[in-house]
Design a protein around this motif. Structure first.
Motif, PDB file in Angstrom:
ATOM      1  N   MET A 168     -50.941 -28.510   9.003  1.00  0.00           N
ATOM      2  CA  MET A 168     -49.914 -28.461   7.966  1.00  0.00           C
ATOM      3  C   MET A 168     -48.740 -29.383   8.279  1.00  0.00           C
ATOM      4  O   MET A 168     -48.054 -29.854   7.381  1.00  0.00           O
ATOM      5  CB  MET A 168     -49.398 -27.022   7.804  1.00  0.00           C
ATOM      6  N   THR A 169     -48.515 -29.618   9.570  1.00  0.00           N
ATOM      7  CA  THR A 169     -47.344 -30.415   9.964  1.00  0.00           C
ATOM      8  C   THR A 169     -47.564 -31.917   9.807  1.00  0.00           C
ATOM      9  O   THR A 169     -46.643 -32.645   9.431  1.00  0.00           O
ATOM     10  CB  THR A 169     -46.980 -30.101  11.436  1.00  0.00           C
ATOM     11  N   VAL A 170     -48.785 -32.376  10.099  1.00  0.00           N
ATOM     12  CA  VAL A 170     -49.041 -33.818  10.105  1.00  0.00           C
ATOM     13  C   VAL A 170     -48.699 -34.499   8.771  1.00  0.00           C
ATOM     14  O   VAL A 170     -48.032 -35.544   8.765  1.00  0.00           O
ATOM     15  CB  VAL A 170     -50.503 -34.112  10.521  1.00  0.00           C
ATOM     16  N   PRO A 171     -49.106 -33.945   7.614  1.00  0.00           N
ATOM     17  CA  PRO A 171     -48.708 -34.597   6.360  1.00  0.00           C
ATOM     18  C   PRO A 171     -47.189 -34.665   6.177  1.00  0.00           C
ATOM     19  O   PRO A 171     -46.658 -35.639   5.641  1.00  0.00           O
ATOM     20  CB  PRO A 171     -49.344 -33.705   5.281  1.00  0.00           C
ATOM     21  N   MET A 172     -46.484 -33.607   6.643  1.00  0.00           N
ATOM     22  CA  MET A 172     -45.022 -33.619   6.549  1.00  0.00           C
ATOM     23  C   MET A 172     -44.426 -34.736   7.398  1.00  0.00           C
ATOM     24  O   MET A 172     -43.415 -35.332   7.036  1.00  0.00           O
ATOM     25  CB  MET A 172     -44.462 -32.271   7.016  1.00  0.00           C
ATOM     26  N   ILE A 173     -45.048 -35.015   8.532  1.00  0.00           N
ATOM     27  CA  ILE A 173     -44.536 -36.061   9.420  1.00  0.00           C
ATOM     28  C   ILE A 173     -44.570 -37.417   8.717  1.00  0.00           C
ATOM     29  O   ILE A 173     -43.590 -38.173   8.750  1.00  0.00           O
ATOM     30  CB  ILE A 173     -45.351 -36.115  10.724  1.00  0.00           C
ATOM     31  N   TYR A 174     -45.696 -37.717   8.044  1.00  0.00           N
ATOM     32  CA  TYR A 174     -45.805 -38.999   7.351  1.00  0.00           C
ATOM     33  C   TYR A 174     -44.691 -39.151   6.316  1.00  0.00           C
ATOM     34  O   TYR A 174     -44.013 -40.185   6.241  1.00  0.00           O
ATOM     35  CB  TYR A 174     -47.163 -39.108   6.654  1.00  0.00           C
ATOM     36  N   GLY A 175     -44.514 -38.112   5.498  1.00  0.00           N
ATOM     37  CA  GLY A 175     -43.504 -38.184   4.449  1.00  0.00           C
ATOM     38  C   GLY A 175     -42.103 -38.314   5.007  1.00  0.00           C
ATOM     39  O   GLY A 175     -41.297 -39.095   4.502  1.00  0.00           O
ATOM     40  N   MET A 176     -41.810 -37.579   6.074  1.00  0.00           N
ATOM     41  CA  MET A 176     -40.459 -37.616   6.636  1.00  0.00           C
ATOM     42  C   MET A 176     -40.195 -38.916   7.381  1.00  0.00           C
ATOM     43  O   MET A 176     -39.063 -39.390   7.407  1.00  0.00           O
ATOM     44  CB  MET A 176     -40.244 -36.409   7.537  1.00  0.00           C
ATOM     45  N   ILE A 177     -41.222 -39.489   7.996  1.00  0.00           N
ATOM     46  CA  ILE A 177     -41.027 -40.795   8.638  1.00  0.00           C
ATOM     47  C   ILE A 177     -40.575 -41.819   7.597  1.00  0.00           C
ATOM     48  O   ILE A 177     -39.608 -42.560   7.801  1.00  0.00           O
ATOM     49  CB  ILE A 177     -42.315 -41.266   9.341  1.00  0.00           C
ATOM     50  N   LEU A 178     -41.276 -41.833   6.461  1.00  0.00           N
ATOM     51  CA  LEU A 178     -40.914 -42.774   5.408  1.00  0.00           C
ATOM     52  C   LEU A 178     -39.530 -42.465   4.851  1.00  0.00           C
ATOM     53  O   LEU A 178     -38.703 -43.362   4.669  1.00  0.00           O
ATOM     54  CB  LEU A 178     -41.959 -42.737   4.290  1.00  0.00           C
ATOM     55  N   LEU A 179     -39.248 -41.178   4.603  1.00  0.00           N
ATOM     56  CA  LEU A 179     -37.958 -40.808   4.025  1.00  0.00           C
ATOM     57  C   LEU A 179     -36.808 -41.154   4.968  1.00  0.00           C
ATOM     58  O   LEU A 179     -35.798 -41.736   4.555  1.00  0.00           O
ATOM     59  CB  LEU A 179     -37.951 -39.311   3.705  1.00  0.00           C
ATOM     60  N   MET A 180     -36.950 -40.800   6.244  1.00  0.00           N
ATOM     61  CA  MET A 180     -35.891 -41.070   7.212  1.00  0.00           C
ATOM     62  C   MET A 180     -35.748 -42.570   7.480  1.00  0.00           C
ATOM     63  O   MET A 180     -34.645 -43.082   7.669  1.00  0.00           O
ATOM     64  CB  MET A 180     -36.167 -40.332   8.520  1.00  0.00           C
ATOM     65  N   THR A 181     -36.873 -43.268   7.501  1.00  0.00           N
ATOM     66  CA  THR A 181     -36.813 -44.711   7.713  1.00  0.00           C
ATOM     67  C   THR A 181     -36.057 -45.385   6.584  1.00  0.00           C
ATOM     68  O   THR A 181     -35.218 -46.265   6.815  1.00  0.00           O
ATOM     69  CB  THR A 181     -38.237 -45.296   7.818  1.00  0.00           C
TER      70      THR A 181
ATOM     71  N   ARG B 122     -44.928 -25.778  -0.458  1.00  0.00           N
ATOM     72  CA  ARG B 122     -45.145 -25.409   0.946  1.00  0.00           C
ATOM     73  C   ARG B 122     -45.422 -23.916   1.086  1.00  0.00           C
ATOM     74  O   ARG B 122     -46.227 -23.502   1.923  1.00  0.00           O
ATOM     75  CB  ARG B 122     -43.941 -25.811   1.799  1.00  0.00           C
ATOM     76  N   GLY B 123     -44.740 -23.094   0.280  1.00  0.00           N
ATOM     77  CA  GLY B 123     -44.991 -21.657   0.317  1.00  0.00           C
ATOM     78  C   GLY B 123     -46.429 -21.333  -0.038  1.00  0.00           C
ATOM     79  O   GLY B 123     -46.983 -20.333   0.420  1.00  0.00           O
ATOM     80  N   ALA B 124     -47.037 -22.197  -0.867  1.00  0.00           N
ATOM     81  CA  ALA B 124     -48.443 -22.019  -1.244  1.00  0.00           C
ATOM     82  C   ALA B 124     -49.392 -22.681  -0.246  1.00  0.00           C
ATOM     83  O   ALA B 124     -50.608 -22.692  -0.451  1.00  0.00           O
ATOM     84  CB  ALA B 124     -48.679 -22.600  -2.637  1.00  0.00           C
ATOM     85  N   GLY B 125     -48.837 -23.262   0.839  1.00  0.00           N
ATOM     86  CA  GLY B 125     -49.669 -23.858   1.884  1.00  0.00           C
ATOM     87  C   GLY B 125     -49.947 -25.337   1.719  1.00  0.00           C
ATOM     88  O   GLY B 125     -50.683 -25.917   2.514  1.00  0.00           O
ATOM     89  N   ASP B 126     -49.350 -25.987   0.700  1.00  0.00           N
ATOM     90  CA  ASP B 126     -49.588 -27.413   0.458  1.00  0.00           C
ATOM     91  C   ASP B 126     -48.436 -28.223   1.049  1.00  0.00           C
ATOM     92  O   ASP B 126     -47.318 -28.191   0.534  1.00  0.00           O
ATOM     93  CB  ASP B 126     -49.697 -27.669  -1.054  1.00  0.00           C
ATOM     94  N   THR B 127     -48.693 -28.935   2.138  1.00  0.00           N
ATOM     95  CA  THR B 127     -47.664 -29.798   2.730  1.00  0.00           C
ATOM     96  C   THR B 127     -47.920 -31.276   2.438  1.00  0.00           C
ATOM     97  O   THR B 127     -47.052 -32.111   2.690  1.00  0.00           O
ATOM     98  CB  THR B 127     -47.588 -29.593   4.256  1.00  0.00           C
ATOM     99  N   LYS B 128     -49.100 -31.604   1.904  1.00  0.00           N
ATOM    100  CA  LYS B 128     -49.413 -33.007   1.620  1.00  0.00           C
ATOM    101  C   LYS B 128     -48.625 -33.526   0.422  1.00  0.00           C
ATOM    102  O   LYS B 128     -48.050 -34.623   0.466  1.00  0.00           O
ATOM    103  CB  LYS B 128     -50.914 -33.169   1.360  1.00  0.00           C
TER     104      LYS B 128
END
Length: 433
Positions: free
Chosen positions: A1-14, A139-145
């Protein structure tokens, strides 16, 4: 569940870092001005985060129990509540731009830039509320992608529009620092349209209508029970950040500019922690709702061990690259020197800070928001701000930075022992029942 969030946050923070980079090209005054805005803009974002935490925890627990209809109804109420509360906060902020930023230590030379930026950003803050809370429904429904993709798209739009609106091109006039805020506004307007369509019509995770007053009141009460203390806990961070910015302002405009760059780089270096803090709560909430407390305890401890190791690696990377990064973001030698100082000291405490962040999000996921609020209060106003202030008095910026590490160490120890006591109490209560 965390890995998809990492991709999105890397792009957002970058892309957020790209935002700071383009503003830095305008000059030190503009960079200092946008640095002053961080505590204020994060106050609005913190309200969104708090409401999102409440939304994710409530929806996750209902889904864990199999109560789908209530989860959909409360998701709708969360979006309505976010629009009303964040809109009210942004209106108050817009009416009080001058007194707030003058109190933070902004100079008359910096205030015109701050007015240009914040006058537009407050409208963007309202638009940001819907995607942030809507992502919490997913995310509450389990979708982090999907939330990851929405965050990344918003960051990409913002980054592409930044140079165009800041410096101008062809028929588009150069807007300076105001252009950066306008780019953010446009990005999140697209985000609002996307999240409403996705939740209401594609996924059917919310109702395709507004709630009645009784429905709205019931959903708001449940969400605010967790969301209000969570928002309060998150809003303490920019409040403390404002105090720290005022302390840094006593060391000059160059110090404020370096402080702003350091904080943006800190956000980028903490992506893994922030992604975990978004993916761990729905996992905990659903297992808590299903009564599987041993899985909650195991997930929490695994996340803590991982983040301590990972953030130490990030400290090593930033320490090695401190000179290169300082030269990239600063035209003046003094600003570059202070950025290098920040990056060679402050990141040592990022792992400890990660323990605190994950403990807070885990408390909220277990429907114990007052514990999270108490932990945040202790961290910021018993340890962090007082120690940083006295450190700055005794040893200048060096002392302030090292005092922050000591504060994080003390709070991390408190957070870890506190959460484990809560888990033990819940397990004992389950055995007794």
């Amino acid at each position: 569940m965390t890995v998809p969030m990492i991709y999105g946050m890397i792009l957002l923070m970058t892309f957020g870092l790209v935002d700071t980079f383009f503003v830095s090209l305008l000059g030190t005054d503009e960079l200092a001005a946008i640095s002053f805005t961080f505590p204020v803009t994060f106050t609005v974002i913190s309200l969104n985060i708090g409401l999102g935490i409440g939304t994710s925890a409530v929806i996750g627990r209902y889904l864990g129990r199999g109560e789908q209809h209530l989860a959909h109804e409360f998701g709708t109420g969360a979006l309505m509540l976010a629009f009303l509360l964040v809109g009210g906060l942004c209106l108050i902020g817009w009416l009080t731009i001058d007194p707030i930023f003058l109190a933070l230590g902004a100079t008359a030379q910096e205030m015109p830039h701050i007015r240009d930026y914040m006058g537009t950003w407050y409208l963007a803050g309202i638009m940001l509320a819907m995607p942030m809370v809507g992502n919490s429904v997913l995310r509450g429904a389990g979708d982090t992608k999907t939330p990851s993709k929405i965050m990344a798209a918003g960051g990409l739009i913002n980054a592409l529009l930044d140079p165009l609106l800041i410096f101008g091109w062809g028929p588009v006039p150069a807007m300076g620092i105001q252009g950066a805020a306008l780019a953010t506004l446009i990005a999140w307007i697209v985000g609002v349209i996307t999240i409403i369509y996705l939740l209401a019509f594609r996924r059917k995770l919310i109702l395709a209508r507004l709630l009645t007053w009784p429905e709205f009141r019931a959903s708001s009460r449940a969400i605010l029970h967790i969301g209000l203390p969570a928002a309060g806990a998150n809003m303490l961070t920019p409040l403390a950040g404002g105090v720290l910015t005022a302390i840094v302002a006593g060391f000059g405009t160059e110090a404020v500019a370096a402080w702003g760059v350091g904080n943006r780089l800190e956000s980028l270096a903490s992506i893994i922690v922030l992604a975990l803090s978004m993916s761990l709560p729905p996992f905990i909430s659903q297992n808590f709702g299903a009564g599987k407390l041993h899985r909650v305890a195991e997930a929490y401890r695994l996340a803590i061990r991982f983040v301590l190791v990972w953030q130490f690696v990030m400290f090593a990377v930033l320490w090695i690259a401190s000179g290169l990064l300082a030269g990239l973001f600063a035209k003046e030698a003094q600003v570059a020197e202070l950025i290098g100082l920040f990056l060679s000291v402050v990141p040592l405490g990022y792992g400890l800070q990660g323990v605190i962040i994950l403990s807070n999000s885990s408390f909220n996921a277990m429907h114990k928001p007052m514990s999270a609020l108490g932990l945040s209060t202790a961290r910021l106003f018993i340890f962090f701000v007082p120690l940083s202030y006295f450190g700055s008095l005794l040893f200048g910026l060096h002392g302030m930075f090292w005092a922050g590490i000591v504060a994080n160490l003390l709070t991390a120890g408190l957070a870890y022992s506190w959460f484990n006591r809560v888990i033990k109490a819940e397990l004992n209560a389950g055995v007794t029942a």
